[in-house]
Design an enzyme around this catalytic site. Structure first.
Site, PDB file in Angstrom:
ATOM      1  N   ASP A 133     -25.894 -16.278  -6.328  1.00 20.82           N
ATOM      2  CA  ASP A 133     -26.703 -15.988  -7.513  1.00 20.82           C
ATOM      3  C   ASP A 133     -28.160 -15.721  -7.218  1.00 20.82           C
ATOM      4  OD1 ASP A 133     -27.474 -18.494  -6.745  1.00 20.82           O
ATOM      5  OD2 ASP A 133     -27.121 -19.464  -8.685  1.00 20.82           O
ATOM      6  N   GLU A 189       4.209  10.568  -9.772  1.00 23.96           N
ATOM      7  CA  GLU A 189       3.094  11.305 -10.387  1.00 23.96           C
ATOM      8  C   GLU A 189       2.202  10.418 -11.241  1.00 23.96           C
ATOM      9  OE1 GLU A 189       6.680  14.038 -10.049  1.00 23.96           O
ATOM     10  OE2 GLU A 189       6.275  12.072 -10.901  1.00 23.96           O
ATOM     11  N   ASN A 205      12.674  13.543 -13.689  1.00 22.88           N
ATOM     12  CA  ASN A 205      11.521  12.853 -13.121  1.00 22.88           C
ATOM     13  C   ASN A 205      10.472  12.561 -14.187  1.00 22.88           C
ATOM     14  OD1 ASN A 205      10.622  11.810 -10.625  1.00 22.88           O
ATOM     15  ND2 ASN A 205       9.070  13.416 -10.481  1.00 22.88           N
ATOM     16  N   ASP A 257       9.109   8.851 -15.272  1.00 23.83           N
ATOM     17  CA  ASP A 257       7.675   8.546 -15.181  1.00 23.83           C
ATOM     18  C   ASP A 257       7.127   8.059 -16.513  1.00 23.83           C
ATOM     19  OD1 ASP A 257       7.497   9.164 -12.511  1.00 23.83           O
ATOM     20  OD2 ASP A 257       6.954  11.256 -12.855  1.00 23.83           O
ATOM     21  N   ASP A 262     -21.983 -20.983  -1.860  1.00 21.02           N
ATOM     22  CA  ASP A 262     -23.004 -21.968  -1.555  1.00 21.02           C
ATOM     23  C   ASP A 262     -22.585 -23.288  -2.185  1.00 21.02           C
ATOM     24  OD1 ASP A 262     -25.253 -23.216  -0.729  1.00 21.02           O
ATOM     25  OD2 ASP A 262     -26.670 -21.947  -1.815  1.00 21.02           O
ATOM     26  N   ASN A 310      17.502   8.722  -5.188  1.00 23.04           N
ATOM     27  CA  ASN A 310      17.890   9.989  -5.806  1.00 23.04           C
ATOM     28  C   ASN A 310      17.723  11.158  -4.835  1.00 23.04           C
ATOM     29  OD1 ASN A 310      18.546   8.790  -8.220  1.00 23.04           O
ATOM     30  ND2 ASN A 310      16.547   9.142  -9.149  1.00 23.04           N
ATOM     31  N   ASP A 358     -28.654 -14.190  -1.405  1.00 20.74           N
ATOM     32  CA  ASP A 358     -27.214 -13.939  -1.343  1.00 20.74           C
ATOM     33  C   ASP A 358     -26.876 -12.451  -1.334  1.00 20.74           C
ATOM     34  OD1 ASP A 358     -26.492 -16.677  -1.430  1.00 20.74           O
ATOM     35  OD2 ASP A 358     -26.849 -16.699  -3.590  1.00 20.74           O
TER      36      ASP A 358
END
Length: 939
Positions: free
Chosen positions: A658, A340, A751, A755, A383, A726, A662
Site C-alpha cells: 500500500d 471460435e 459447429n 458454440d 508486508d 468429431n 511497494d
C-alpha cells in the site's frame, strides 16, 4: 523553499486557451531548456529570458494565466471543455470499428478468416459465407463483451479514481481553498499540492518545495529517487542536461517519495512528456500467467488446424482419387476443430466474475485477466504491518543507551513525531508516530527539566523515506534563541550511522538492539543535536554528528482475523511470504504467533535477512525464496527481486502492498494487490483493489478467480475434446465412404450451434473441488485430456455408422446420402449435449445435477439436433427425414456412450483429481452456504 507572487495571462503548452488576446505558449521541454514566447501580434513583449535558460517561475505563471492562488472554478471548467480531460491516449474510449478490427487479430479468428478466403478462391461460396458469418458473429460478440467489460471496469475504477489536491477559487475576491478533484479534471494552470505517495498527475513546474524527492523510473529507468526543488530562475549550469535533470520540473509518470511541494500544471493528457515518450505503451506488462496459458493452448490447436486441410486433401487423393473438390470439406473439418467462441466466453466469464466480486466483497479488478491470475496464485507476498498485525503498534517502553528506562527518550521521539506530522504534509499519519504521541501524552513531565513536546516550535522537517530510513524534525525552543535542535528517529542502524559514536560503542548498541528485537520488539532509535540557527533549508547532509539518546520499544498487536485467514489460505494451497523492513526477530516472532508455519515456529532457514539476499545470484535466490517464509530488513528493490525470483521458479505470485516503497514489487508480481486507502501511486499500479487491507478479502478474491478459471478450464476441456472427436470421426468416415460424410455447410452449422450453446459456460457454477487449489491452465494436461475423451467421442460417432447402415439399408442414391448426413448431424449434436452435462469433472453428484443454465443450453442443443433435419432449413442444407428405427438404435448408442463417458470421467478423477467429489470435514457445507449467501440466485 521558495515562492512566487501571483501573476496572470495566456495559455498552457499545447493548449490554446482563449483569454481575449493572442495567447503565449509555454514550451517547457526543449533540449536547450524551457522557454516562454509571446504570440506575434500580442500586446505583451517576449517573456523569453535573455540567458536562454528557460522561463522563470513568474513567466510560466503569466503564460498560463494563473497564479499561486490557483484558477477560478469557472475558468477551470471552461479550460476543461476546450482542452479535454487529463487522460493518457491509451485510456481513451476505443471506437467500435477499431474494437471490431482488433478482434480480427485473435489467432483463431485470423485462421478462420484465412480459411474463408481460401474457400472463396475455389468458389466454395456456401462454405465461405458460413465461415465469414462465424467470423462476424464472433467479432461482434467479442466486441460487445469487451465494450461491456470496459464500461464495467471504468465504473469500478471510478471508485478508486486517482485524485489530486488542487488550489482553486470561487471568485476573484474569495480566498483560495484546497479540494480533491479527479486527475482527469485537471487543466493547465491549475495549482496542485504534492505529498508523499502522490502520483505526479501532469507535467508541472514547482512553485514551492520542501524536501521533495520523486521516482522518475517510468521516464528514465533510474530506481533511486531524485531531489526536486523550486527555482525562481532556472539554473544555467543545468541548461544542457535535459528537462528531466532540472530540479524545478516534475513530469507525469513520476511519484512522490518524500517531502512536499506546490506546483503549477503546464501540460496535461496527450501533451505530456510521458504520453509523447510512451505512446500509451508504458502501462503494458509482460505476459501474465493467464496470457501464457491461453496462448500455449491456442497455438497448439492452431498447428493442428493448419495441418488438417493438407492431410485431408492428400488422403482423399491417394485413397479415393478425389482432387480439389474436397478442399471445402477439408476447410470445414479445420473449422470444426476451432473454438471460435473462446475469446467471447473467456471475456464474459471474467467480466461476470469481476462484477460479482465487486458486488459481494467490494474488491475491484482493474485488469480482467488478473482475475484468472488470482485463481492461479500459489504464493502471496505481503508486508507484516497492517496485514498480519494492527496498523498501529503499542509502545512497550523507552530506554537509554545503557538499557535503563528513560522517559525523555520517548518525549524526544514525540517531538520528532509531532512536528513531522504538522510540517511534512503527509497524506496519512504514520502509525509509529501516532503510537509514540499517544504514549507520550500519558507520560506527563513532572519536573521543569524534562522535555515537553508542546514547548518546541517546528522549523523544518526531513520526512522518512525508505532509502534514508530516518526522519528528522528541526525545532526551536523559545528560551533558547539562536539554537535549532535536530531530532532524528528511525531504524537503529541508520540512526547510529549518523551519530558520533566509535566502532565499539556502535557494536554494543547494535547488539543490545538485536537482543531486544529477538524478543519480538520493534525498535526506533532516537538521536539529537543542537546547531546554530540559520535561515537556509535543511538537507539530509545535516543529519551528521548526532548524539544517541536511546531506543523506543514497540510491540505489534496481531490482527484479529490474521490467524484464521492464514489457515484458510494454507488449506487453499496458497503459501504466504512476509517481506518486511523490520528486524528478523521481530518479524519471526509475530509470524510464529500467528501459526504461519504448521509446526508453530520458524527455523533458521525460514527467516532470511536482506543482507543475505544481496550476496545471492538470481538462481540461488530462487531456491532460497521457495524455502524461506520471512524476508527481513527489505528495501523496495529487495521486495521486487524476491517476487521476481518466485516467478522465475514457476510460481504465480501475488503481492499485497500500500505504500510508495511497494511499487517495484507490485509491478514485479503476476497480480498486484492494494487496499483502497493505499497511496495513489500504489492504487494506479495495482491490478486488484481491496475494500480494506485484510487477508479475508484476499481469500474472497482468490475464490472468485478460481471460480472463473474453473469455468474457463471446463469449457476448454469439453469443447476441445468434443471437437477433436468429431474431426477424427469425419476424417475416418471420409476415407471409408464413397461420398463425403457431411457437407461443408452442415459441418459449419453444427459447429455454430455447439458454440452458441457453450455460452452457458459463462453462467455455470464450478465444482467445489476447484476452489481448494490454485487453478492453472497447463497445455500438456489439456492435450492428454482432450486426446483421451476425443477418441471416446470418435468411437461413438463411428458406432453411428452401424446404426445408419441398419436403419438406411434400403435407401440409395441422393436420398441415402441426405439421410446419412441428417443422421450423423443429429448424433453429433446429441453427443455434444451429453458431453456438456457429463464431462464437468470434479463434481459431486448433487453439483452435477444442479447444472442450471448449462442443462438448459444442452437441452436446447439436443432439440436442435433432432428437429433441424425435419425443417425446410434441413432440406436446404442437404438433409432429409430419418426412419423411426434410427432413433431407437441411436438411443442405444447414446446410452452406451454415456456409460463409457461416465466411467472414463471417474477413472480420470481418481488418477488426476484425488479430492474430486469429496469435501473436507465440514468445508463443503460451509462453502456452499457462503456461496448461497453471497449470491442466492446463482453465479
Amino acid at each position: 523553499m521558495s515562492s512566487v507572487p501571483e501573476s496572470g495571462s495566456a495559455a498552457g503548452p499545447g493548449h490554446r486557451i482563449d483569454t481575449g488576446a493572442p495567447p503565449a505558449t509555454v514550451t517547457p521541454f526543449p533540449s536547450a531548456g524551457p522557454s516562454v514566447t509571446a504570440a506575434p501580434g500580442g500586446d505583451r513583449t517576449s517573456a523569453a529570458p535573455a540567458s536562454g535558460t528557460g522561463p522563470t517561475a513568474l513567466q510560466t505563471l503569466r503564460a498560463l494565466d494563473s497564479g499561486p492562488r490557483g484558477l477560478l472554478e469557472a475558468e477551470a471548467e471552461a479550460r476543461l471543455g476546450r482542452t479535454g480531460g487529463n487522460v493518457p491516449p491509451a485510456r481513451r474510449p476505443v471506437p467500435w470499428p477499431r474494437r471490431f478490427a482488433r478482434s480480427l487479430r485473435d489467432p483463431f479468428t485470423s485462421v478462420l478468416l484465412c480459411l474463408g478466403l481460401v474457400s472463396a478462391l475455389v468458389s466454395a461460396w456456401g462454405t465461405a459465407c458460413v465461415i465469414l458469418a462465424l467470423v462476424g458473429v464472433s467479432c461482434l460478440l467479442r466486441s460487445a463483451e469487451e465494450h461491456r467489460a470496459d464500461r464495467s471496469s471504468a465504473a469500478l475504477r471510478e471508485l478508486v479514481a486517482t485524485t489530486a489536491t488542487v488550489v482553486r477559487r470561487v471568485s476573484d475576491d474569495a480566498p483560495p481553498h484546497e479540494r480533491e478533484v479527479r486527475v482527469d479534471d485537471l487543466v493547465p494552470g491549475d495549482v496542485i499540492r504534492l505529498r508523499p505517495g502522490d502520483l505526479v498527475p501532469a507535467d508541472v513546474r514547482l512553485l514551492r518545495g520542501d524536501g521533495l524527492t520523486v521516482h522518475q523510473s517510468a521516464l528514465t529507468g533510474e530506481s533511486a529517487p531524485v531531489a526536486k526543488r523550486a527555482l525562481d530562475v532556472p539554473d544555467p549550469a543545468l541548461s544542457g542536461s535535459g528537462p528531466l535533470a532540472q530540479p524545478e520540473w516534475c513530469f507525469q509518470g513520476s511519484s512522490v517519495t518524500s517531502g512536499s511541494g506546490t506546483a503549477v500544471i503546464v501540460a496535461t493528457g496527450g501533451e505530456t512528456r510521458f504520453a509523447a515518450a510512451h505512446d500509451g505503451r508504458s502501462g503494458h506488462r509482460g505476459a501474465s500467467a493467464f496470457d501464457r496459458s491461453v496462448q500455449g493452448i491456442s497455438w497448439t490447436l492452431i498447428r493442428f488446424m493448419l495441418l488438417t486441410p493438407p492431410l485431408v486433401l492428400m488422403a482423399n487423393a491417394a485413397l479415393r482419387g478425389r482432387g480439389l473438390e474436397t478442399l471445402p470439406f477439408a476447410v470445414a473439418v479445420a473449422v470444426g476443430l476451432t473454438p471460435e467462441m473462446l475469446p467471447v466466453i473467456v471475456t464474459t466469464i471474467l467480466a461476470r466474475g469481476a462484477a460479482r466480486l465487486a458486488r459481494t466483497s467490494g474488491v475491484i479488478v482493474k485488469r480482467l485477466p488478473a482475475l484468472h491470475d488470482l485463481g492461479a496464485v500459489d504464493v502471496l507476498c505481503l508486508d507484516k504491518t497492517g496485514t498480519l498485525t494492527e496498523d498501529r503498534p503499542v509502545v512497550a517502553g523507552a530506554t537509554d543507551g545503557t538499557d535503563r528506562p528513560d522517559p525523555d527518550v520517548l518525549r524526544w521521539a514525540a517531538v520528532s513525531a509531532l512536528w513531522t506530522l504538522r510540517l511534512a504534509e503527509l497524506p496519512a499519519a504514520d502509525a509509529l508516530d501516532e503510537a509514540v504521541l499517544d504514549a507520550a501524552e500519558e507520560c506527563v513531565p513532572r519536573t521543569p527539566g524534562e522535555v515537553d513536546p508542546e514547548a518546541y516550535e517546528g522549523v523544518a522537517v526531513l520526512p522518512f523515506d525508505p532509502v534514508r530510513r530516518v526522519a528528522t524534525a528541526v525545532v526551536r525552543r523559545p528560551d533558547r534563541l539562536g539554537v535549532h535542535t535536530l531530532v532524528t528517529k528511525g531504524a537503529v542502524e541508520a540512526v547510529l550511522d549518523r551519530c558520533a559514536v566509535d566502532r565499539d560503542e556502535r557494536d554494543r548498541l547494535l547488539a543490545l538492539a538485536d537482543r531486544k528485537a529477538e524478543t519480538g520488539l520493534r525498535l526506533v532509535a532516537v538521536a539529537r543535536a543542537d546547531r546554530p540557527a540559520r535561515a537556509g533549508a535543511y538537507t539530509p547532509a545535516d543529519e551528521r554528528g548526532l548524539t544517541f539518546l536511546g531506543l523506543v520499544e514497540l510491540r505489534d498487536v496481531p490482527a484479529p482475523s490474521a490467524a484464521g485467514a492464514l489457515e484458510v489460505l494454507a488449506r487453499r494451497g496458497v503459501g504466504v511470504k512476509v517481506l518486511t523492513g523490520d528486524h528478523p526477530g521481530t518479524a519471526a516472532r509475530v509470524c510464529a504467533e500467528l501459526g504461519l508455519r504448521p509446526e508453530g515456529r520458524l527455523g533458521p532457514d525460514d527467516v532470511v535477512a536482506a543482507e543475505l539476499v544481496d550476496t545471492l545470484s538470481d538462481t540461488e535466490l530462487v531456491r532460497v525464496a521457495e524455502r524461506a517464509t520471512v524476508f527481513a530488513r527489505c528495501t523496495p528493490e529487495h521486495k521486487a527481486r524476491i517476487v521476481s525470483a518466485l516467478r522465475s521458479g514457476g510460481h504465480t505470485t501475488g503481492f499485497l502492498g500500500d505504500g510508495v516503497n511497494d511499487l517495484p514489487a507490485l509491478h514485479a508480481a503476476d497480480v498486484g494487490i492494494c487496499p483502497r486507502n493505499a497511496v495513489d501511486v500504489a492504487r494506479e499500479a495495482a491490478d486488484v483493489v481491496l475494500a480494506e487491507k485484510d487477508l479475508t478479502a484476499i481469500d474472497h478474491a482468490v475464490l472468485a478467480g478460481r471460480r472463473s478459471s474453473g469455468n474457463i478450464a471446463t469449457y476448454l476441456r469439453i469443447t476441445l475434446s468434443s471437437n477433436l472427436g468429431n474431426v477424427i470421426a469425419m476424417l475416418t468416415a471420409g476415407l471409408m465412404l464413397p461420398f463425403l460424410p457431411m457437407l461443408p455447410a452442415q459441418v459449419l452449422v453444427q459447429n455454430l450451434c455447439f458454440d452458441a450453446a457453450q455460452l452457458a459456460f459463462a453462467f455455470d457454477r464450478p465444482a467445489a473441488s476447484v476452489l481448494r487449489r490454485p487453478t492453472v491452465l497447463r497445455p500438456r494436461d489439456f492435450l492428454r485430456f482432450i486426446t483421451g475423451f476425443g477418441l471416446l467421442n470418435a468411437a461413438a460417432d463411428l458406432a453411428t455408422f452401424g446404426v445408419l447402415a441398419l436403419a438406411l439399408h434400403h435407401a440409395s442414391g441422393d436420398s441415402g446420402e441426405a439421410a446419412f448426413h441428417a443422421g450423423w448431424f443429429t448424433e453429433n449434436l446429441l453427443t455434444q449435449a451429453l458431453v456438456m452435462i457429463l464431462l464437468r469433472t470434479g463434481r459431486t453428484a448433487a453439483e452435477r445435477r444442479a447444472g442450471g443454465p448449462l442443462r438448459t443450453a444442452a437441452a436446447g442443443l439436443a432439440a436442435v439436433g433432432v428437429a433441424l433435419p425435419l425443417t425446410p432449413l434441413g432440406q436446404l442444407l442437404g438433409m432429409s427425414a430419418l426412419p423411426p428405427l434410427y432413433y431407437v438404435l441411436l438411443g442405444s448408442v447414446l446410452g452406451l456412450y454415456a456409460a463409457g463417458l461416465t466411467a472414463a470421467r471417474r477413472r480420470y478423477e481418481r488418477r488426476h483429481l484425488p479430492d474430486a467429489g469429496r469435501a473436507e470435514e465440514g468445508e463443503g457445507e460451509a462453502e456452499r452456504a457462503r456461496e448461497g449467501k453471497e449470491d442466492p440466485v446463482g453465479p
